[in-house]
Design a protein around this motif. Structure first.
Motif, PDB file in Angstrom:
ATOM      1  N   ARG A   1      24.970  -2.668 -16.714  1.00 30.26           N
ATOM      2  CA  ARG A   1      25.222  -1.506 -17.580  1.00 30.26           C
ATOM      3  C   ARG A   1      23.922  -0.884 -18.032  1.00 30.26           C
ATOM      4  O   ARG A   1      23.913   0.183 -18.600  1.00 30.26           O
ATOM      5  CB  ARG A   1      25.987  -1.949 -18.828  1.00 30.26           C
ATOM      6  N   LEU A   2      22.841  -1.619 -17.848  1.00 28.43           N
ATOM      7  CA  LEU A   2      21.538  -1.085 -18.240  1.00 28.43           C
ATOM      8  C   LEU A   2      20.824  -0.592 -16.996  1.00 28.43           C
ATOM      9  O   LEU A   2      20.997  -1.137 -15.909  1.00 28.43           O
ATOM     10  CB  LEU A   2      20.684  -2.169 -18.894  1.00 28.43           C
ATOM     11  N   LYS A   3      20.014   0.479 -17.182  1.00 31.91           N
ATOM     12  CA  LYS A   3      19.230   0.973 -16.065  1.00 31.91           C
ATOM     13  C   LYS A   3      17.757   0.847 -16.445  1.00 31.91           C
ATOM     14  O   LYS A   3      17.354   1.315 -17.507  1.00 31.91           O
ATOM     15  CB  LYS A   3      19.584   2.450 -15.828  1.00 31.91           C
ATOM     16  N   VAL A   4      16.986   0.160 -15.581  1.00 33.78           N
ATOM     17  CA  VAL A   4      15.559   0.043 -15.847  1.00 33.78           C
ATOM     18  C   VAL A   4      14.886   1.317 -15.371  1.00 33.78           C
ATOM     19  O   VAL A   4      14.967   1.675 -14.193  1.00 33.78           O
ATOM     20  CB  VAL A   4      14.953  -1.186 -15.132  1.00 33.78           C
ATOM     21  N   LEU A   5      14.257   2.035 -16.271  1.00 33.32           N
ATOM     22  CA  LEU A   5      13.623   3.304 -15.898  1.00 33.32           C
ATOM     23  C   LEU A   5      12.254   3.062 -15.299  1.00 33.32           C
ATOM     24  O   LEU A   5      11.892   3.638 -14.289  1.00 33.32           O
ATOM     25  CB  LEU A   5      13.505   4.203 -17.129  1.00 33.32           C
ATOM     26  N   LYS A   6      11.485   2.201 -15.919  1.00 31.35           N
ATOM     27  CA  LYS A   6      10.128   2.001 -15.452  1.00 31.35           C
ATOM     28  C   LYS A   6       9.596   0.654 -15.953  1.00 31.35           C
ATOM     29  O   LYS A   6       9.917   0.234 -17.053  1.00 31.35           O
ATOM     30  CB  LYS A   6       9.224   3.122 -15.984  1.00 31.35           C
TER      31      LYS A   6
END
Lengths: 381, 249
Positions: free
Chosen positions: B214-219
């Motif tokens: 459910r989480l998106k790692v951006l950077k």
């Protein structure tokens, strides 16, 4: 590489123990020439003594490859501690292969916990590489024996409780006239010489033993009478894998120390690892440590598969010990003046390495063995 | 009383980690992996409870790809009785892990769950707390001492101001801090025995859990490199710099 999950786990235990318990006190043990009983007790609890003792006899029942991995890792911590492990492995292997049920019950468990300290008593003033000069003699005495003679350079002699002593039982039968006796070293007639002060592996206690009319019961005889020489020789393949692994551990420790130091030490405005002259030393060290490790593991795996392993074990011992001496000398070179100072790990490693070219068969003897096997088996054997 | 201990396979604490060049995460190719150190402490604590006659069985569980079997074997070699591997290729987040562990707890009915306070890879420090909430059990986090007495756990917690002692009724979730104990080494005989200990394989679906992230790692980026300091010649100059430099005084 080439290690199963079990071997990896065994290595992890030995490596962690070496890093956390052995390596931090190696300098002090070397300086004080001290027998680290407290470390051996812990090693006993971890099953590091008697690695090949089968599960039904209370051991871990691991193979020669596992033994090799343990020896390398312990030696990375401190070679003297690894050598104790190797000594116990030889003795327990002899007991497992040749001991009676009663002898195994009596000795195995306490040797494995390090409560009973052992010595493997082969060398004499006139008998080293050539055992035909062996003079220690056991004559019949009622149902038992009476032992006279003396041994030198015996590992653990100043501290051991029990000696596994090679003695003549028939003066006219050459190699077939020798037998092994399990001797209580605290009994009447056994005298211990002073502790020798050595160049390296200084926590290993080495000295002489003299036997004067030492009375031995009938059950002091290990295995068959007259087969002592062959029994001692039968464990030497494994012994050579052990010493070869120990040498690899010393080489690995030297490589790690040199690489680390080269990245910290700055000269001419750069870390010295930036200079090609230092890089080449490090690259050669890494190449030779790895080559030795591969020879050693190949020899260990040959033993475990039941293949003819004598030549492989000799080549591994010879190569790995020469490597350890040459490459720890390079490690000292990378350290420069610091490497020559007591208290720096590489100074100790260089001293600890030298004996690996000598014990468990000198490297000259290894050349003889390899040549003999070549002639016997052919170049592909 | 059964004790359940979740363990996680993470990058070994001795490894100097590197961020992938595209910033998508930490490079774990050819990197040594080990059991999360806080989980080792949890396994050790559970084993001590068993040796003290308080616990009857120690069950370890791990969630992740097939390779997490390594850390389960390590836990078995330390002395745990059996293992459960919940296999998934998804990157698992604390909530999904807590939901799976809830399912395991409902099936196994342990009297106590001992979990590491956090894993050293993502440092989330959430799973134990979420698990406690999902089960409706009390929680005692950051334990530096654990005693079991008459259906309750007396836990000394490391909190910002010092130490806090609380009592929680069992069953409960306890999360472990660094000073609780020193984990043992796996002995060679126990490594061999662990081969024969049971390891049960499950999937998140067995517990009705969807592990889709459910989480998106951006950077992901390296921490800023620390800049070299400056040398001052005198105390006076030092005081001057402290005043003028970024208002330190």
């Amino acid at each position: 590489m080439f290690l199963s999950d079990i071997h990896e786990q065994v290595r992890e235990t030995a490596r962690q123990f070496a890093d956390e318990v052995i390596r931090p006190v190696a300098v002090e043990l070397d300086e004080q020439e001290r027998f680290p009983a407290e470390i051996y007790k812990e090693m006993g609890a971890l099953g590091l003594f008697g690695i090949g003792v089968p599960e039904e006899m209370g051991g871990p029942g691991l193979d020669t490859l596992a033994y090799s991995v343990v020896m390398e890792e312990l030696s990375r911590g401190y070679a003297s501690v690894a050598d104790q492990c190797g000594l116990v492995e030889l003795i327990t292997t002899l007991l497992v292969r040749h001991g009676t049920q009663e002898q195994r019950t009596r000795f195995l468990s306490t040797i494995m916990t390090a409560e009973t300290r052992v010595a493997y008593c082969l060398t004499e003033p006139e008998a080293g590489s050539d055992l035909s000069g062996l003079r220690t003699f056991a004559e019949r005495n009622g149902t038992g024996w009476k032992l006279n003679g003396g041994k030198i350079w015996i590992h653990n002699a100043p501290v051991a409780d029990v000696g596994f002593v090679l003695a003549r039982t028939d003066k006219n039968a050459g190699h077939r006239g020798m037998s092994i006796f399990i001797v209580d070293l605290n009994q009447k007639g056994v005298e211990r010489g002073p502790k020798e002060h050595k160049m390296g592996q200084r926590a290993s206690q080495v000295g002489a033993l003299t036997f004067t009319d030492v009375v031995l019961p009938a059950d002091a005889l290990l295995g068959e009478e007259g087969r002592g020489f062959h029994m001692m020789m039968s464990v030497l393949d494994k012994g050579r894998v052990g010493i070869a692994s120990l040498a690899v551990g010393i080489g690995q420790a030297g490589l790690e120390a040199a690489l680390d130091y080269a990245q910290q030490r700055r000269q001419f405005g750069n870390a010295i690892v930036e200079f090609q002259g230092v890089q080449w030393l490090l690259a050669e060290m890494a190449r030779d440590v790895e080559a030795a490790r591969l020879l050693v593991r190949s020899a260990a795996m040959k033993i475990d598969r039941g293949d003819e392993a004598t030549k492989a074990c000799s080549m591994a011992k010879w190569f790995a010990s020469d490597m350890a001496v040459a490459r720890t000398a390079d490690a000292v070179q990378v350290f420069g003046g610091s490497g020559y100072i007591r208290g720096f790990e590489v100074e100790r490693l260089y001293r600890d390495a030298k004996i690996t070219q000598i014990y468990e068969g000198t490297n000259q003897i290894q050349r003889m063995i390899v040549a003999r096997q070549l002639i016997k088996q052919g170049a592909r054997g | 009383m059964k004790v359940l201990v979740p363990v996680k396979r993470v990058v070994d604490h001795n490894v100097k980690i590197r961020v992938k060049s595209d910033g998508s995460g930490v490079d774990v190719a050819n990197v040594k992996m080990s059991m999360n150190p806080f989980d080792e402490i949890s396994v050790e604590e559970a084993l001590r409870l068993k040796e003290a006659g308080v616990a009857s069985e120690v069950i370890v569980v791990s969630i992740g790809p097939a390779k997490v079997e390594d850390v389960l074997r390590t836990a078995l070699a330390m002395g745990a009785d059996r293992a459960i591997l919940v296999e998934t290729e998804d990157k698992t987040e604390p909530l999904a892990v807590a939901k799976i562990l809830k399912g395991v707890a409902e099936a196994e009915r342990p009297g106590l769950i001992i979990a590491g306070k956090q894993a050293i890879d993502d440092d989330s420090n959430q799973t134990g707390q979420m698990l406690s909430a999902l089960l409706g059990w009390p929680q005692a986090t950051f334990a530096s001492k654990l005693e079991i007495a008459e259906g309750a756990a007396i836990v000394t917690r490391e909190v910002d101001g010092g130490l806090q002692v609380i009592g929680v009724t069992l069953p409960a979730v306890v999360t472990t801090d660094l000073r609780l104990n020193s984990p043992r080494y796996a002995s060679l005989p126990n490594i061999m025995k662990a081969k024969k200990k049971p390891l049960e394989r499950k999937t998140p679906a067995d517990f009705g859990v969807d592990t889709t992230p459910r989480l998106k790692v951006l950077k992901t980026e390296e921490p800023e490199v620390r800049k070299a300091g400056i040398k001052v010649k005198s105390v006076a100059e030092l005081v001057e710099k402290l005043k003028t430099h970024a208002g330190l005084i």
